[in-house]
Design a protein around this motif. Sequence first.
Motif, PDB file in Angstrom:
ATOM      1  N   GLN A 162      -4.790  -5.000  -5.131  1.00  0.00           N
ATOM      2  CA  GLN A 162      -4.868  -3.920  -4.144  1.00  0.00           C
ATOM      3  C   GLN A 162      -6.018  -3.006  -4.517  1.00  0.00           C
ATOM      4  O   GLN A 162      -5.823  -1.918  -5.057  1.00  0.00           O
ATOM      5  CB  GLN A 162      -3.540  -3.180  -4.079  1.00  0.00           C
ATOM      6  N   GLY A 163      -7.208  -3.446  -4.222  1.00  0.00           N
ATOM      7  CA  GLY A 163      -8.395  -2.650  -4.496  1.00  0.00           C
ATOM      8  C   GLY A 163      -8.836  -2.754  -5.943  1.00  0.00           C
ATOM      9  O   GLY A 163      -8.185  -3.371  -6.762  1.00  0.00           O
ATOM     10  N   PRO A 164      -9.990  -2.146  -6.227  1.00  0.00           N
ATOM     11  CA  PRO A 164     -10.610  -2.244  -7.556  1.00  0.00           C
ATOM     12  C   PRO A 164      -9.695  -1.755  -8.675  1.00  0.00           C
ATOM     13  O   PRO A 164      -9.483  -2.442  -9.670  1.00  0.00           O
ATOM     14  CB  PRO A 164     -11.823  -1.324  -7.451  1.00  0.00           C
ATOM     15  N   ASP A 165      -9.119  -0.573  -8.488  1.00  0.00           N
ATOM     16  CA  ASP A 165      -8.290  -0.003  -9.528  1.00  0.00           C
ATOM     17  C   ASP A 165      -7.000  -0.796  -9.691  1.00  0.00           C
ATOM     18  O   ASP A 165      -6.487  -0.968 -10.794  1.00  0.00           O
ATOM     19  CB  ASP A 165      -7.975   1.449  -9.172  1.00  0.00           C
ATOM     20  N   GLY A 166      -6.475  -1.297  -8.573  1.00  0.00           N
ATOM     21  CA  GLY A 166      -5.306  -2.162  -8.645  1.00  0.00           C
ATOM     22  C   GLY A 166      -5.565  -3.350  -9.555  1.00  0.00           C
ATOM     23  O   GLY A 166      -4.710  -3.747 -10.339  1.00  0.00           O
ATOM     24  N   GLY A 167      -6.773  -3.906  -9.460  1.00  0.00           N
ATOM     25  CA  GLY A 167      -7.136  -5.051 -10.289  1.00  0.00           C
ATOM     26  C   GLY A 167      -7.208  -4.684 -11.763  1.00  0.00           C
ATOM     27  O   GLY A 167      -6.729  -5.413 -12.631  1.00  0.00           O
TER      28      GLY A 167
ATOM     29  N   ASN B 128     -12.205  -8.738  -3.227  1.00  0.00           N
ATOM     30  CA  ASN B 128     -11.299  -7.658  -3.641  1.00  0.00           C
ATOM     31  C   ASN B 128     -11.342  -6.495  -2.659  1.00  0.00           C
ATOM     32  O   ASN B 128     -10.317  -5.973  -2.248  1.00  0.00           O
ATOM     33  CB  ASN B 128     -11.687  -7.211  -5.058  1.00  0.00           C
ATOM     34  N   PHE B 132      -7.680  -6.226   0.551  1.00  0.00           N
ATOM     35  CA  PHE B 132      -6.718  -5.133   0.579  1.00  0.00           C
ATOM     36  C   PHE B 132      -6.972  -4.210   1.771  1.00  0.00           C
ATOM     37  O   PHE B 132      -6.048  -3.819   2.503  1.00  0.00           O
ATOM     38  CB  PHE B 132      -6.832  -4.369  -0.739  1.00  0.00           C
TER      39      PHE B 132
END
Lengths: 508, 508
Positions: A162-167, B128, B132
Motif C-alpha cells: 500500500q504505497g511506498p511507506d507500506g512497502g 507500487n 495502491f
Amino acid sequence: MVSPLLNDLYQFSMAYAYWKAGKHKERAVFDLFFRRNPFGGEYTIFGGLDECIRFIANFKIDDEQISFLRSVMPNCENAFFDYLRTIDCCDVEVYAIPEGSVVFPKIPLLRVEGPVAVVQLLETPFVNLVNFASLLTTNAARHRLVAGKSKLLLEFGLRRAQGPDGGISASKYCYMGGFDATSNVAAGRLFGIPLRGTHSHAFVSSFMSMDEIVDKTLKSPDGSRTCEDFVSLVQNWFSKLQWTDKFRGIFGETNQSELAAFISYALVMKSGIPNFCAVALALNDMGYKARGIRLDSGDLAYQSIEGRKIFCEIEKKFSVPDFGKMIITASNDLNEETLDALNKQGHEVDAFGIGTYLLVEISKQPRMKLSEDVSKVSIPCKKQIYRLYGREGYPLVDIMTGVNEPPPKVAERILCRHPFNESKRAYVVPQRIEELLKCYWPGDSHKTREELPSLQKIRERCLLQLSQMRPDHVRRLNPTPYKVSVSAKLYDFIHFLWLSEAPVGELQ
Amino acid sequence: MVSPLLNDLYQFSMAYAYWKAGKHKERAVFDLFFRRNPFGGEYTIFGGLDECIRFIANFKIDDEQISFLRSVMPNCENAFFDYLRTIDCCDVEVYAIPEGSVVFPKIPLLRVEGPVAVVQLLETPFVNLVNFASLLTTNAARHRLVAGKSKLLLEFGLRRAQGPDGGISASKYCYMGGFDATSNVAAGRLFGIPLRGTHSHAFVSSFMSMDEIVDKTLKSPDGSRTCEDFVSLVQNWFSKLQWTDKFRGIFGETNQSELAAFISYALVMKSGIPNFCAVALALNDMGYKARGIRLDSGDLAYQSIEGRKIFCEIEKKFSVPDFGKMIITASNDLNEETLDALNKQGHEVDAFGIGTYLLVEISKQPRMKLSEDVSKVSIPCKKQIYRLYGREGYPLVDIMTGVNEPPPKVAERILCRHPFNESKRAYVVPQRIEELLKCYWPGDSHKTREELPSLQKIRERCLLQLSQMRPDHVRRLNPTPYKVSVSAKLYDFIHFLWLSEAPVGELQ
C-alpha cells in the motif's frame, strides 16, 4: 512524515475544548490494547513501539503547522495556538511491553499518561503506528512458525504494498516477525535487513541468442584463471548432462514413455533447471558457487523434489561437492495456508519468497481493533502487568494488578481472576515472574528509561518468546487461548466501576 | 521516501547484467496495465500518475545510495556504479492516460520507453505507486456512485491505515475518487483536502457535571451580545423540549408503551439527540448555527429518520428556520454494501464517515494485478489508444492501434476486433474520438508535455468521466463489461507474435 498533524481533526477540536474549559493540563491516561487476536490465532506480536517513542521524542508543532491549524479552526482563540506551540512530551510518561513480545487481548501494550490535551493528540498517531506494525509482525511470525526454523523466508511485497511507506514497513515488520531478508533495497538500507533477489522472466526473454553475449570471458574469483569462452564451457556441460543416463527426457532427448506425463512439467523444467545446471557446473569449474533456483509456477512440491533429485545426481555423477544442497526457492503467491499444504505434501524447498499475499492477509484482519479511551487518571485503573511462568518454563497466565498493589512473588500463591466471568479463577504459584510494562519515556529526563533496542534485537526477542510458548497456544489448528487475568483487587474495582457506570432500567 | 532505492534488488542485478553485456543503452519499452477490474466491477479509476512523474523528474542515485548499493552488490565492477551515478530520466518517455480517468483491463495506463537499464529501475516503483492509488480511487468512486451525488462522503481511515503514509494516501485518493473531506489533518495540509471532524465518546465522558464548565459566558458571533450563563440557557431549552407534547418519552419522561421497543434506541438517543437539541437551540438564540449530529452505532436508517422527525418538529414548534435540515452524519463501519442497504431501507443521513472498512476492502482485491514486461522496443507493439464515443454521448469502445497507424476519424467506419477472440469484431462509426495516451514526460525537454493537474482537477475529471459512462457499465449489480478492442492491423501483428513465440509440441 509522522508529524503531529498526522491526526484526526477532532483531536485538535477536543484539545481546544479542554483548553477552553481550563482542563487541558489535568492528568489523563490511556491504555492501548486490542480485543481479539488476528488471523484466527491465539497470540499477537507487538510491533510499532520504537516508532511511537520516536514520535513523542520529536513531538513539536512548528509555526507553519500552527498557521495551517489556525486556517482550519478559524473559530479558536489565538491563545490556544500559543498554547499548542509550547507543548511537547516532556511531561508525558509511556510504559510499554517491549516491542517484539508475544502479547494477548485486553492487556495494555502501552500506557500513556500526561496532560489531557497532549495525550489526546497522541492517540490517533499511536493507534496508526501500532495497529499496522503489530498485524504485519504477527503475520510474519505465523509464516515463520509454519515454515519451520530451517527455511529461509524472503519478503517480496513491494509491488503489491500500500504505497511506498507500506512497502518499507512491510519489510521492517516481516523481518521483526522472523523473515530472513527482503527484496526492498530501501528497507535494506534503512534497517540493515539482508537483501535478496533473483531475476525476472522479462530478463530471460530479453536475450535472444548466445551471440548477444558480447564479453564471453570469466575470471575465477581470485583472478588467477581466465576462461576465454564461458559460453562454450556452458554448452560443453550441457552436452555432458544430455548424455547422462538418468537425465534422458529431461535434458533435451525426448523420452517416449514419459512424454505424456511430463508435458506441462517439461515446459517449466526444460527451460529452467537443465540450463541452470549447465551454467552452475561451468561456474563451478571457474571456482564460483551457484546459489540456487527459484520456482515461480506449477506444482512447487513436485518440482522441488524433482529438482533436488537432479542436483543430487549431478553431485554424485560429476563429483561436485554440495551440488545437491543447491538452494531451491519457491515464490508463487504463497501464504500461511499454502506453506502448510506444502509441508503436508512433502517438498524440497529451502526458501520461500512471499509477496502478493503478505499484505492482503493483513487487511482481511481489521479485527485487531486497538481500543483507547483517554480518561482521567484514576490510580486503581493504572495497571501493572506480570507474566507468570510455570514449572516447565512456559508462561501460564498474564495478570493485571493496580499499580499500587504489591507485585506477585515467586513461589507464592496468587489468585488470578477472569476479568469478567465471576466463576473463572485459579490459584497460580509462579516459578518465574516477568514484569511486562517498562518505562520507555519517563517524562522527567533524569529518570532511567528502557533503551530502544535495534531491529535485530527486537527480532531475536520475538523469535525467543515464540519458542518459549507452550506449543498448543501457537499452533495453527484450534490453538488453546492463553489466559489473561486480573488480581482480586482489580477485579473488585473493575466491577464497582462497571456497576456505577452501567445504565439502570426504570420500571414504573 | 520514494527514492530510486525503493526497488526490488533484482532490478539492480538485471541493470548490472545489461550493463555487463553492453546492452544497457538499448531502447526498451514497458506498458503498465491490469488484467481484471477490482471489486467485482467493470471499471477502474487510474490513480498514481502524478507520483510516477514526480518520481522520474527527481530520479537520481546519490553518492550515499551508490555506496549502499556497492555494499550489497560486492561482485559488481566499479564502472557499473559510475554508470548508475550518471543516470537520470532525461532520455525516458512516458505516455499515459490522464489521472482520474475511467480505464479498463488490457489498456496500457502508462507506456514507458527508454534505455533498458533505466526503464528496468522504474518498473517496481511505478507498479507500487499505481497499484495502491488506483485501488483506493476506484473504491472511493464506487462509494460515491452508491451514496449518490448529494451526500457528503467523509474519510476517517487514519487509525486503521497501513502506517502513516498509507493514511495520507488513503485521504488523497479517496478525495480523488469523489469523497468530500477527510479527518486527516496532515492530508488536508498537503493536498488542500477539506477537513472534517466531530468528537469522540471519550470526550463526552470526560465531563462529569455542569460544574466543570468554568467559563459559562458566550458571545454572539458579531460580539454584540453576551450570554452570561450559557449552561442555564441550555437547561432552559431542555425543559421546554421536555414539555413539548411530541417529545414525551424521548426527552426524559418515560413512556410506558414505548419502553420495550425503545430500550436500545433510547440508550443512544437519550444521551444524544435531546441534549444536542437543547444546546443547538441555545446556540441559535445567540446567533450560532449548530452543524449536526453523528450516529455511530445502532440502526442508522431508523435513528436518522427519528432524528429528522425531531429536528423538523422543533423547526415547526419553535419557529427555528432550517433546524429540520440539520446534517445527520453516520459513521459505523460503513462500506459500499451497507450504503446500498441503507438506500434500500430509506434513511435521512446526509453524510457518511467511512474509515475502518475503507482500506480493508482494498486489500481483499489483489486481483488488480499490474502487469509489466520490459522488452525491446518494437514499433508495432508501441500502441496508441482511442476512446470512441457513440451517438448518445457514451463511450462505446476503446481501441488500441499501432503508433504508426493512421488514427480513427469521426464519422468514419472502423473495424474493432477483440484482442484474442477471432470471431468477435464490430464496425464502429465514432461520433467523437478521444486520444487517451498523452505525453507526460517527453524526455527531450523542448517538446511539449501535458501539465500535471491539481488534485481538485483530477477529482473533477474522475467525477465527470463517471457521469458520462453508460449506467449499466458502472452499476453495482451485474455490470456490463465495457469493450476493449484492437485494430485489424494490431490484431494480425499480435497473433503473428503469439504464434512465433508459442511453443510447438513435437510428436515422434
